[in-house]
Design an enzyme around this catalytic site. Structure first.
Site, PDB file in Angstrom:
ATOM      1  N   GLU A 183     -44.954  61.736  -5.570  1.00 26.92           N
ATOM      2  CA  GLU A 183     -45.991  62.169  -4.636  1.00 26.92           C
ATOM      3  C   GLU A 183     -45.614  63.552  -4.118  1.00 26.92           C
ATOM      4  O   GLU A 183     -44.427  63.877  -4.045  1.00 26.92           O
ATOM      5  CB  GLU A 183     -46.056  61.200  -3.441  1.00 26.92           C
ATOM      6  CG  GLU A 183     -46.504  59.812  -3.804  1.00 26.92           C
ATOM      7  CD  GLU A 183     -46.370  58.818  -2.645  1.00 26.92           C
ATOM      8  OE1 GLU A 183     -46.630  57.631  -2.864  1.00 26.92           O
ATOM      9  OE2 GLU A 183     -45.982  59.238  -1.538  1.00 26.92           O
TER      10      GLU A 183
ATOM     11  N   LYS B  76     -44.603  66.297  -1.450  1.00 23.49           N
ATOM     12  CA  LYS B  76     -43.982  66.205  -0.125  1.00 23.49           C
ATOM     13  C   LYS B  76     -44.752  67.149   0.795  1.00 23.49           C
ATOM     14  O   LYS B  76     -44.560  68.362   0.766  1.00 23.49           O
ATOM     15  CB  LYS B  76     -42.503  66.574  -0.178  1.00 23.49           C
ATOM     16  CG  LYS B  76     -41.820  66.334   1.166  1.00 23.49           C
ATOM     17  CD  LYS B  76     -40.325  66.443   1.070  1.00 23.49           C
ATOM     18  CE  LYS B  76     -39.631  65.999   2.352  1.00 23.49           C
ATOM     19  NZ  LYS B  76     -40.122  66.614   3.569  1.00 23.49           N
TER      20      LYS B  76
ATOM     21  N   GLU C  84     -48.639  61.403   6.220  1.00 19.85           N
ATOM     22  CA  GLU C  84     -48.193  62.684   6.744  1.00 19.85           C
ATOM     23  C   GLU C  84     -49.439  63.429   7.209  1.00 19.85           C
ATOM     24  O   GLU C  84     -50.393  63.596   6.438  1.00 19.85           O
ATOM     25  CB  GLU C  84     -47.461  63.456   5.626  1.00 19.85           C
ATOM     26  CG  GLU C  84     -46.795  64.718   6.072  1.00 19.85           C
ATOM     27  CD  GLU C  84     -45.376  64.514   6.640  1.00 19.85           C
ATOM     28  OE1 GLU C  84     -44.949  63.361   6.865  1.00 19.85           O
ATOM     29  OE2 GLU C  84     -44.710  65.539   6.864  1.00 19.85           O
TER      30      GLU C  84
ATOM     31  N   LYS D 151     -36.110  62.584  -1.892  1.00 19.85           N
ATOM     32  CA  LYS D 151     -36.814  63.854  -1.725  1.00 19.85           C
ATOM     33  C   LYS D 151     -36.153  64.930  -2.571  1.00 19.85           C
ATOM     34  O   LYS D 151     -34.929  64.979  -2.705  1.00 19.85           O
ATOM     35  CB  LYS D 151     -36.890  64.264  -0.250  1.00 19.85           C
ATOM     36  CG  LYS D 151     -35.587  64.369   0.458  1.00 19.85           C
ATOM     37  CD  LYS D 151     -35.797  64.654   1.944  1.00 19.85           C
ATOM     38  CE  LYS D 151     -34.491  64.525   2.684  1.00 19.85           C
ATOM     39  NZ  LYS D 151     -34.575  64.731   4.107  1.00 19.85           N
TER      40      LYS D 151
HETATM   41  P1  AMP Z   1     -37.163  65.058   5.658  1.00 22.65           P
HETATM   42  O1  AMP Z   1     -37.879  65.271   6.964  1.00 22.65           O
HETATM   43  O2  AMP Z   1     -36.785  66.358   5.003  1.00 22.65           O
HETATM   44  O3  AMP Z   1     -36.019  64.089   5.805  1.00 22.65           O
HETATM   45  O4  AMP Z   1     -38.183  64.371   4.607  1.00 22.65           O
HETATM   46  C1  AMP Z   1     -38.769  63.085   4.789  1.00 22.65           C
HETATM   47  C2  AMP Z   1     -40.137  63.251   5.404  1.00 22.65           C
HETATM   48  O5  AMP Z   1     -41.051  63.774   4.463  1.00 22.65           O
HETATM   49  C3  AMP Z   1     -40.799  61.997   5.863  1.00 22.65           C
HETATM   50  O6  AMP Z   1     -40.329  61.579   7.118  1.00 22.65           O
HETATM   51  C4  AMP Z   1     -42.265  62.394   5.913  1.00 22.65           C
HETATM   52  O7  AMP Z   1     -42.567  62.934   7.196  1.00 22.65           O
HETATM   53  C5  AMP Z   1     -42.367  63.541   4.927  1.00 22.65           C
HETATM   54  N1  AMP Z   1     -43.250  63.292   3.769  1.00 22.65           N
HETATM   55  C6  AMP Z   1     -44.094  64.190   3.257  1.00 22.65           C
HETATM   56  N2  AMP Z   1     -44.744  63.703   2.192  1.00 22.65           N
HETATM   57  C7  AMP Z   1     -44.317  62.434   2.019  1.00 22.65           C
HETATM   58  C8  AMP Z   1     -44.610  61.397   1.071  1.00 22.65           C
HETATM   59  N3  AMP Z   1     -45.492  61.576   0.083  1.00 22.65           N
HETATM   60  N4  AMP Z   1     -43.956  60.220   1.210  1.00 22.65           N
HETATM   61  C9  AMP Z   1     -43.047  60.028   2.191  1.00 22.65           C
HETATM   62  N5  AMP Z   1     -42.723  60.966   3.117  1.00 22.65           N
HETATM   63  C10 AMP Z   1     -43.345  62.162   3.030  1.00 22.65           C
END
Ligand code: AMP
Length: 623
Positions: free
Chosen positions: A256, A258, A334, A455
Site C-alpha cells: 500500500e 505510505k 491515514e 515500512k
Molecule cells: P512511522 O510514523 O514512520 O512509524 O510509519 C507508520 C505510520 O505510517 C502509521 O502510523 C500510519 O500513520 C502511516 N501510514 C501511512 N500509510 C499507511 C498504510 N497504508 N498503512 C499503515 N500505516 C500507514
C-alpha cells in the site's frame, strides 16, 4: 477504603523511585481495594478520574486552587498565597494550613476542625463532578466543590486532593508499572503481565482491566474485546531497506502507499450508544459527549497517541456518517489534506495545519481531508483483530460505501522484489513517503511493532538515515548571540520503556534558524520544572540549566548514529558505580550532526523512536 488510607499509599509511593518497590506498594494497595474501588484507584493514581484517552481534565489553575484552599480552610487568599510562596507547592501548603502548625496559620486563627472519614468513592465522585463541570459559572462551582472537600478531610488527604486538582500528582510510574502491579497482586510475580498487557492493548482503560481482574481473575481478560468508544492501541510497522529484504522476510505480500498524513482510528455506532451497565461512571456520563442526536450516530476519532480528535475533523465525521455501512465499526486510516480545486494531495506540513482547536470549520473548507482507510478492527459485534490481513481488507472494502471522504487505500499484491521496487519508485515519484508492505496472513497486533507491517521509505533508499523522533528534556541558557533567545542548546532523548525512563541521545546547539530557536523557547515556556524529574537518566556531563516536562517531540535528522559514553540511550553502567561517564560498561547511542527537521505536535513522548529502534538503525548503517 478510606481516602486517608490512599493518601498514605501516595506518600509511600512518593518516597521511592525503585520500580520494583513501586510495583510492590501498588500491589498491596490493589489487594486492599475492593471491587468497584480498584478501577477508580487506577485513575486517581494518575491524578485523573478517567483513562488517559478521555479528554477530561480539571482545568484549575493556581489562582483557582488557592481560592478553594482559602474557602476550605477559612484563611484569606493572601495568607494562603504567603504560605504557598514559602512552600512552593500547593499540596504542602494545604497540608500545613490544615494541620495548623505554622505561625501564619496560628496567627490567622486556624484551628483543626472536625474531620469526616471519607471513602475514595466519595472523593472520586466529587473530583469527577469538578472535572466534568464546564461552561459559564463553572469556575465558581469547581472552587466550591474543592473547598467543601478540603474542609472535611484530614491534612494528608487534603494535600493529595489538591495535588490531583492542580495536576501535580507525579508518582513517577506509567500504565506499564500498574500492569506489573496487577500481576503482582495475583501471585507476587510478574508472570501474568504479558497476558494483562495483551488485554490492555485492546482496551487501554486501566479502570476496566483492573475491575475485571479483581472480579474474575486473569481468566476474565479473555473476554476483553474491542469496544466502540475505547481506542485500540495502534499496530506499528517495522522498517526495512529493500524490496528483496521484505520479500525474503514475509514472502508474497500486499503493498500500500505510505500516505504522509496522520493516523486516525474511527469509532462508529449507529444505535444510540449504550455504555455497559455498572461500568465506571465516566462511561455513563459519556452518553451525550459525541452523540449526533439528529440521526443517532456515535462517532469518535482518535489519533495515534489516543487523543480524542473528533472535534478537530468535522469533515471526517460527516464522511463516516455517510459512508460506513454497519451498525458498529472501528476502522483505521491515514488522513491527508488535499487541495479541493486541483485534487492534489498536500505535504505533511499542510495537513498538520488541520490539527487545531479554533476556526475549525473554516479550515476544513480551505484544506479538506480525505481518509485512506487501510484496516478494520471490529464490526457489528465481531472482533476482527485475530483475522488475517486479507480477510480484514475484504471486510473493510464491504463496509465503506461510495463517497468522497473515505477512500480505501490502494493495494497491490506482489511476490517478487522487482514488482515491489517498481511500486516503491512510482510512489516516491508521486510525492509519497514510500510504501507499506503487509503480510497476507498477518493478524492485527494491537500496540505491537512487528513484521506484519513493514515500512519502506525513500529516506532509507537514498542512504540518508531516517529521521528520529526525540523528546526535549532540558536546555542551557544562551551565550553570545543566543542570549537573545534565552536558549543555548537543548538536550534531547528517547523514552526507554524497559527502564521507564527518558534517556539522552544528543545535545543540540547549532543548526536551528532564529525562528526555530524562538519557537523552542515558546514551546518550553509552560513546561519548565524546578528540578530534574525522577524519570530522566542523564549523565553528569549533560546536565541542563533548565529542565522541561517531557512533552515536546522533535523530529531530528542526523548523519549517523554513533556510540558515546555521555549519552544514556542503551548505555550500560558497571555495577554499583557513581553514574558518571567513567564507569560505563557499554556506551550509549548518540547522533552525529543532529539537525531539527520539525516540531511533532502530533506525537506523544512515548511515540518517540525507541532505544531498540535506534539500536537497529545503528546496525543497519553497517549491515
Ligand atoms: P512511522 O510514523 O514512520 O512509524 O510509519 C507508520 C505510520 O505510517 C502509521 O502510523 C500510519 O500513520 C502511516 N501510514 C501511512 N500509510 C499507511 C498504510 N497504508 N498503512 C499503515 N500505516 C500507514
Amino acid at each position: 477504603m478510606l481516602f486517608r488510607r490512599l493518601a498514605e499509599y501516595f506518600q509511600q509511593l512518593e518516597s521511592t523511585t525503585l520500580r520494583n518497590k513501586l510495583t510492590e506498594i501498588l500491589a498491596d494497595l490493589f489487594k486492599e481495594a475492593g471491587k468497584g474501588e480498584i478501577g477508580k484507584l487506577c485513575y486517581l493514581l494518575q491524578g485523573r478520574v478517567a483513562p488517559l484517552y478521555e479528554a477530561i481534565e480539571f482545568g484549575m489553575g493556581e489562582k483557582m486552587v488557592i481560592r478553594a484552599i482559602a474557602s476550605g480552610t477559612g484563611l484569606e487568599t493572601e495568607a494562603v498565597l504567603k504560605i504557598f510562596k514559602n512552600k512552593g507547592d500547593l499540596g504542602e501548603t494545604v497540608e500545613e494550613i490544615k494541620s495548623a502548625k505554622s505561625l501564619p496559620c496560628r496567627q490567622a486563627g486556624v484551628k483543626r476542625k472536625a474531620e469526616r472519614k471519607i471513602n475514595i468513592k466519595e472523593v472520586y465522585e466529587i473530583l469527577y463532578k469538578m472535572a466534568e463541570a464546564g461552561g459559564e459559572g463553572s469556575q465558581d462551582g469547581k472552587i466550591q466543590y474543592l473547598g467543601n472537600l478540603i474542609k472535611e478531610v484530614d491534612p494528608l488527604s487534603a494535600k493529595y486532593i489538591i495535588k490531583i486538582a492542580i495536576a501535580k500528582l507525579r508518582l513517577g510510574f506509567s500504565d506499564m508499572t500498574i500492569l506489573d502491579s496487577l500481576s503482582w497482586m495475583i501471585d507476587g510475580t510478574k508472570a501474568s503481565r504479558s497476558q494483562i498487557e495483551k488485554a490492555y492493548n485492546v482496551r487501554p482503560d486501566l479502570g476496566d482491566i483492573s475491575e475485571v481482574i479483581k472480579e474474575k481473575g486473569i481468566r476474565g481478560l479473555g473476554n476483553i474485546t474491542p469496544e466502540v468508544g475505547t481506542p485500540i492501541l495502534m499496530a506499528r510497522a517495522e522498517r526495512m531497506t529493500s524490496g528483496r529484504d521484505i520479500i525474503e522476510k514475509i514472502g508474497k505480500c500486499a503493498i500500500e502507499p505510505k500516505y504522509d498524513g496522520f493516523r486516525v482510528q474511527v469509532h462508529f455506532s449507529k444505535s444510540k450508544f449504550n455504555p455497559p451497565a455498572g461500568g465506571p461512571i465516566y462511561k455513563k456520563k459519556d452518553e451525550n459527549l459525541h452523540l449526533f442526536k439528529e440521526d443517532e450516530r456515535f462517532i469518535r476519532l482518535f489519533s495515534r497517541n489516543l487523543e480524542d480528535v473528533t472535534k478537530m475533523y468535522p469533515d471526517i465525521v460527516e464522511g463516516a456518517k455517510k459512508q460506513i455501512k454497519a451498525k458498529e465499526a472501528i476502522l483505521e486510516g491515514e488522513a491527508i489534506a488535499y487541495n479541493p480545486k486541483t485534487g492534489v494531495y498536500l505535504p505533511f506540513q499542510e495537513t498538520v495545519q488541520r490539527k487545531r482547536k479554533y476556526n475549525i470549520s473554516e479550515k476544513a473548507k480551505e484544506v479538506p481531508l480525505r481518509l485512506f482507510a487501510f484496516d478494520i478492527l471490529y464490526l457489528d459485534g465481531q472482533n476482527l483483530l485475530p483475522l488475517s490481513y486479507v480477510k480484514r481488507r475484504e471486510i473493510l472494502e464491504n463496509t465503506i460505501g461510495k463517497g468522497e471522504t473515505i477512500l480505501i487505500a490502494r493495494e497491490e499484491i506482489v511476490s517478487t522484489p522487482k514488482e515491489l521496487e517498481e511500486i516503491f519508485e512510482e510512489s516516491v515519484k508521486q510525492g509519497l513517503e514510500g510504501v507499506m508492505a503487509k503480510k497476507l496472513e498477518g493478524v492485527y497486533r494491537a500496540g505491537a511493532r512487528d513484521f506484519n507491517w513493514i515500512k519502506y521509505k525513500k529516506s532509507y533508499a537514498s542512504k540518508l538515515a531516517d529521521t528520529i523522533d526525540a523528546v526535549v528534556m532540558g536546555y542551557d541558557l544562551g551565550q553570545g548571540k543566543r542570549t537573545g533567545f534565552g536558549i543555548g542548546g537543548f538536550l534531547i532523548g528517547l523514552y526507554d520503556p524497559k527502564k521507564e525512563k527518558f534517556v539522552t541521545v544528543s545535545k543540540i546547539g547549532t543548526g536551528l534558524t532564529d525562528e526555530e530557536w524562538k519557537q523552542l523557547k515558546l514551546r518550553t515556556k509552560n513546561q519548565k520544572l524546578r528540578t530534574k524529574p525522577k524519570n530522566y537518566e542523564v549523565d553528569n556531563m549533560m546536565e541542563c540549566d533548565v529542565w522541561v516536562e517531557p512533552k515536546i517531540v522533535v523530529e531530528i535528522r542526523a548523519d549517523e548514529i554513533t556510540r558515546s559514553p555521555v549519552h544514556t540511550a542503551g548505555r550500560v553502567m558497571k555495577p554499583s558505580k557513581s553514574g558518571s561517564a567513567y564507569d560505563v560498561e557499554v556506551p550509549g547511542f548518540a547522533l552525529r550532526f543532529p539537525r531539527l527537521e520539525r516540531f511533532r505536535g502530533d506525537k506523544k513522548p512515548q511515540d518517540a523512536t525507541t532505544v531498540s529502534e535506534i539500536q537497529r538503525m545503528y546496525g543497519m548503517q553497517y549491515g
